[in-house]
Design a protein around this motif. Structure first.
Motif, PDB file in Angstrom:
ATOM      1  N   UNK A   1     103.617   6.165 120.467  1.00  0.00           N
ATOM      2  CA  UNK A   1     104.886   6.504 121.112  1.00  0.00           C
ATOM      3  C   UNK A   1     104.864   7.986 121.453  1.00  0.00           C
ATOM      4  N   UNK A   2     105.021   8.301 122.709  1.00  0.00           N
ATOM      5  CA  UNK A   2     104.952   9.678 123.169  1.00  0.00           C
ATOM      6  C   UNK A   2     106.313  10.364 123.006  1.00  0.00           C
ATOM      7  N   UNK A   3     107.322   9.738 123.559  1.00  0.00           N
ATOM      8  CA  UNK A   3     108.692  10.258 123.509  1.00  0.00           C
ATOM      9  C   UNK A   3     109.597   9.143 123.017  1.00  0.00           C
TER      10      UNK A   3
ATOM     11  N   UNK B   1     125.183   3.514 123.743  1.00  0.00           N
ATOM     12  CA  UNK B   1     124.035   4.368 123.452  1.00  0.00           C
ATOM     13  C   UNK B   1     122.776   3.512 123.468  1.00  0.00           C
ATOM     14  N   UNK B   2     121.794   3.961 124.248  1.00  0.00           N
ATOM     15  CA  UNK B   2     120.554   3.225 124.419  1.00  0.00           C
ATOM     16  C   UNK B   2     119.392   4.006 123.813  1.00  0.00           C
ATOM     17  N   UNK B   3     118.563   3.289 123.088  1.00  0.00           N
ATOM     18  CA  UNK B   3     117.321   3.847 122.581  1.00  0.00           C
ATOM     19  C   UNK B   3     116.241   3.714 123.651  1.00  0.00           C
ATOM     20  N   UNK B   4     115.423   4.742 123.773  1.00  0.00           N
ATOM     21  CA  UNK B   4     114.341   4.754 124.762  1.00  0.00           C
ATOM     22  C   UNK B   4     113.045   5.173 124.082  1.00  0.00           C
ATOM     23  N   UNK B   5     111.954   4.554 124.484  1.00  0.00           N
ATOM     24  CA  UNK B   5     110.637   4.968 124.009  1.00  0.00           C
ATOM     25  C   UNK B   5     109.649   4.934 125.171  1.00  0.00           C
ATOM     26  N   UNK B   6     108.929   6.023 125.365  1.00  0.00           N
ATOM     27  CA  UNK B   6     107.831   6.086 126.325  1.00  0.00           C
ATOM     28  C   UNK B   6     106.553   5.945 125.519  1.00  0.00           C
TER      29      UNK B   6
END
Length: 121
Positions: A31-33, A93-98
């Motif tokens: 996971x980068x970000x 609220x949304x969780x995000x993963x790059x």
């Protein structure tokens, strides 16, 4: 298949606190970000906070000094401690993963289903 699941939303009075959690699971290489965005009714989705794997964090201007994001890389989790909440913080609220699913794979963005935070007396 990658899945992001948020938890911890709810109703809180102005000035109160909430802590959101997000767990990423599935076929994850790195996971980068990882971070949080929010969207209020009638508004565009906006940045809340993002964290890099090395620990540095970036915050949206409206939450600086009140919200703190943290990450547990070993567990693929990100947290959002929200203090001094205001009615204008009300949003989904949304969780995000790059992340990458393999060593040579491209970096793609994944999103959770969202959790509602309502700040009201």
């Amino acid at each position: 298949q990658v899945r992001l699941v948020e938890s911890g939303g709810g109703l809180v009075q102005p000035g109160g606190s909430l802590r959101l959690s997000c767990a990423a699971s599935g076929n994850i290489y790195s996971i980068i970000v990882m971070g949080w965005y929010r969207q209020a009714p009638g508004k565009q989705r906006e940045l809340v906070a993002t964290t890099l794997s090395g620990g540095s964090t970036n915050y949206g201007d409206s939450v600086k000094g009140r919200f703190t994001a943290s990450r547990d890389n070993a567990k693929n989790m990100v947290y959002l401690q929200m203090n001094s909440l205001k009615p204008e913080d009300t949003a989904v609220y949304y969780c995000n993963a790059d992340l990458r699913v393999s060593r040579l794979g491209t970096i793609n963005a994944y999103w959770g289903q969202g959790t509602q935070v309502t700040v009201s007396s």
